[in-house]
Design a protein around this motif. Structure first.
Motif, mmCIF file in Angstrom:
data_model
loop_
_atom_site.group_PDB
_atom_site.id
_atom_site.type_symbol
_atom_site.label_atom_id
_atom_site.label_comp_id
_atom_site.label_asym_id
_atom_site.label_seq_id
_atom_site.Cartn_x
_atom_site.Cartn_y
_atom_site.Cartn_z
ATOM 1 N N UNK A 84 -57.573 -60.863 -38.310
ATOM 2 C CA UNK A 84 -56.225 -61.002 -38.840
ATOM 3 C C UNK A 84 -55.931 -62.474 -39.155
ATOM 4 N N UNK A 85 -55.058 -62.708 -40.131
ATOM 5 C CA UNK A 85 -54.683 -64.069 -40.518
ATOM 6 C C UNK A 85 -54.252 -64.913 -39.324
ATOM 7 N N UNK A 86 -53.535 -64.300 -38.392
ATOM 8 C CA UNK A 86 -53.004 -65.078 -37.267
ATOM 9 C C UNK A 86 -54.102 -65.643 -36.372
ATOM 10 N N UNK A 87 -55.364 -65.196 -36.555
ATOM 11 C CA UNK A 87 -56.485 -65.698 -35.767
ATOM 12 C C UNK A 87 -57.345 -66.710 -36.509
ATOM 13 N N UNK A 88 -57.023 -66.980 -37.761
ATOM 14 C CA UNK A 88 -57.864 -67.859 -38.563
ATOM 15 C C UNK A 88 -57.927 -69.281 -37.999
ATOM 16 N N UNK A 89 -56.794 -69.844 -37.611
ATOM 17 C CA UNK A 89 -56.822 -71.204 -37.046
ATOM 18 C C UNK A 89 -57.662 -71.263 -35.774
ATOM 19 N N UNK A 90 -57.533 -70.259 -34.922
ATOM 20 C CA UNK A 90 -58.338 -70.226 -33.695
ATOM 21 C C UNK A 90 -59.823 -70.116 -34.026
#
Length: 175
Positions: A84-90
């Motif tokens: 998911x997009x919300x995990x891209x930075x991680x």
């Protein structure tokens, strides 16, 4: 980042582990305590932050041309991973480490096709942990499509209804 001959890998965000002791995870479906590791084929399943939900699919001998085209697309290779997009930075910033463990102390786990290797005795790494490095780069070098989606639900449903092989990890953390 794959194991060498006679090795399996354990991936962790903790670079200080000196001994792996069998344990039973809170979410385990079995009661026996294990040390968990993966072989070369399943190592890419763990090129992610530990808590990151991911859906993964790959071509098998049973995969139809229609499913391959629909889920991998033209020029899509043999494998796809989705987060998911919300995990891209991680995914971009996590410090992930690989521990090389002696394969001889482990046995395959999972049926009909093993998805992991387990050991019921404490085990020490063969060497200090190695930084895994650029996870996006590992996917690219391995020829694995990496998709970033608003949520995994629709993609997961399509994978599980298809003729591709599939695996989902930490899906309880998905939206």
């Amino acid at each position: 980042m794959r194991p060498g001959p006679g090795e399996v890998l354990h991936f962790s965000e903790d670079p200080t582990i000196t001994r792996f002791v069998p344990h039973t995870a809170a979410t385990a479906r079995q009661s026996e305590p294990y040390v968990w590791a993966v072989d070369a084929a399943r190592a890419p399943d763990y090129w992610f932050p530990r808590q990151c939900p991911r859906a993964m699919g790959w071509v098998t001998p049973a995969t139809t041309d229609d499913d391959r085209a629909r889920l991998l697309g033209p020029g899509g290779g043999e494998r796809v991973h989705a987060i998911e997009y919300r995990w891209l930075d991680a995914l971009r910033t996590v410090r992930l480490y690989a521990y090389r463990l002696p394969a001889a102390t482990f046995r395959p786990f999972g049926a009909p096709v093993p998805h992991a290797h387990v050991c019921t005795e404490p085990v020490e790494p063969l060497a200090p942990p190695e930084p895994v490095g650029d996870l996006l780069g590992l996917h690219r070098q391995a020829g694995i499509q990496l998709r970033v989606l608003p949520d995994l639900t629709t993609f997961w449903q399509a994978l599980t209804a298809s003729t591709l092989g599939f695996s989902g990890i930490r899906l309880r953390n998905a939206r």
